[in-house]
Design a protein around this motif. Structure first.
Motif, PDB file in Angstrom:
ATOM      1  N   ILE A 154       7.120   6.401  -3.374  1.00 38.45           N
ATOM      2  CA  ILE A 154       8.475   6.769  -2.956  1.00 38.45           C
ATOM      3  C   ILE A 154       9.519   5.969  -3.747  1.00 38.45           C
ATOM      4  N   GLN A 158      14.925   7.062  -1.461  1.00 37.75           N
ATOM      5  CA  GLN A 158      14.190   7.560  -0.278  1.00 37.75           C
ATOM      6  C   GLN A 158      14.095   6.465   0.791  1.00 37.75           C
ATOM      7  N   ASP A 213       7.775  11.860   4.810  1.00 44.11           N
ATOM      8  CA  ASP A 213       8.898  10.930   4.540  1.00 44.11           C
ATOM      9  C   ASP A 213       8.440   9.797   3.607  1.00 44.11           C
TER      10      ASP A 213
END
Ligand SMILES: C[S@@+](CC[C@H](N)C(=O)[O-])C[C@H]1O[C@@H](n2cnc3c(N)ncnc32)[C@H](O)[C@@H]1O
Length: 222
Positions: A154, A158, A213
Motif C-alpha cells: 500500500i 492510502q 483497504d
C-alpha cells in the motif's frame, strides 16, 4: 527496522505501550474489530470453538463472543495484554478464555477449533511458518482460519486516508499513526507472494489471499 527487531524475538506489546494500544483500539478500532469478527463468524457453526491468536486488548474476541453461542479463546504472548483483555471481557459481560502463550507453540490439542483468526499480528511473529503450522494443526478438518495483516504494497496516501477516514484520527496522534504504519509496520509485513510460499507446505482444502483497504486477508480451509 521491524524485520531486524523480529529476528531477535517476538514483538510482544507490554506495559505502557499495551495500555496505550488498549485505549487507542477502544477509541479508533472497535468497528474494524467487529467487521473482522463477522468475517469469521459466517464460517462458524452453532456452539463453535473459536480461537483468536494475539488478541491484544481482546476487542475482536469480545465482539465474536457476542455474535453467537461460541466458546472463544484468546492466546496472547503479552501477560499485560492478557490482564487487560480479561478486564475488558469482564466489563463487557462476556466470557472469553484469554490466556498467555506463543503462536508458534499453541497449547491446544490437534483438531480443536472450528475457526481461528489473527489480525495485525502475523508480521510480529519471530517464527511465522511455525505459527502457520500450529494454526493448521489445531484447526478442525473443514475449519476456517483468517489471517489479516498489513499489505506491504500500500502507498503512503492510502495510509493517510485510512488513518483519517477509517480510524477517524486527527492532528498529532494521526501523524504518529501514519509514521508508525509507513516506517515500521508496512516494512515488516509479508507480501501476497511471501505468504503464498509459506502456505505451500500445508495440505489445504482451500486457500485464498485478497486485498482489502490497507490489509491482506488470507483465508484457509483445512
Ligand atoms: C499489533 S498487536 C495486534 C493486536 C490485535 N490482534 C489487534 O488487531 O489489534 C500484535 C500482538 O501480537 C502479540 N504477539 C507478538 N508475538 C506473538 C506470539 N509469538 N504469539 C502470540 N502473540 C504474539 C503482541 O503482544 C500483540 O498483542
Amino acid at each position: 527496522m521491524m524485520k531486524s527487531f523480529r529476528r531477535s524475538g517476538d514483538l510482544a506489546i507490554t506495559g505502557a505501550n499495551a495500555r496505550w494500544y488498549d485505549k487507542n483500539s477502544r477509541q479508533t478500532r472497535l468497528a474494524e474489530m467487529e467487521r473482522y469478527a463477522k468475517e469469521l463468524s459466517v464460517f462458524l457453526p452453532a456452539n463453535a470453538a473459536a480461537l483468536e491468536i494475539a488478541p491484544g486488548p481482546g476487542y475482536l474476541s469480545i465482539a465474536l463472543s457476542r455474535m453467537g453461542n461460541y466458546h472463544v479463546t484468546g492466546l496472547e504472548l503479552s501477560q499485560d495484554f492478557v490482564d487487560i483483555a480479561r478486564r475488558n471481557a469482564h466489563n463487557a459481560g462476556v466470557a472469553v478464555d484469554f490466556r498467555q502463550g506463543n503462536a508458534a507453540d499453541l497449547p491446544f490439542n490437534t483438531d480443536s477449533f472450528d475457526g481461528i483468526i489473527c489480525t495485525a499480528a502475523f508480521k510480529n511473529f519471530r517464527e511465522p511458518t511455525k505459527a502457520l503450522r500450529e494454526i493448521h494443526r489445531v484447526l478442525k478438518p473443514g475449519g476456517t482460519a483468517l489471517i489479516i495483516d498489513m499489505n506491504p504494497q500500500i502507498t503512503s496516501p492510502q495510509i493517510s486516508h485510512y488513518v483519517r477516514d477509517q480510524m477517524h484520527m486527527k492532528g498529532l496522534p494521526a501523524l504518529f499513526m501514519q509514521v508508525t504504519f509507513n516506517y515500521f509496520l508496512r516494512k515488516g509485513a509479508y507480501s501476497r507472494d511471501e505468504l503464498a510460499v509459506m502456505l505451500r507446505e500445508f495440505p489445504l482444502r482451500d486457500c485464498r489471499i485478497w486485498e482489502e483497504d490497507i490489509t491482506l486477508h488470507v483465508k484457509l480451509t483445512k
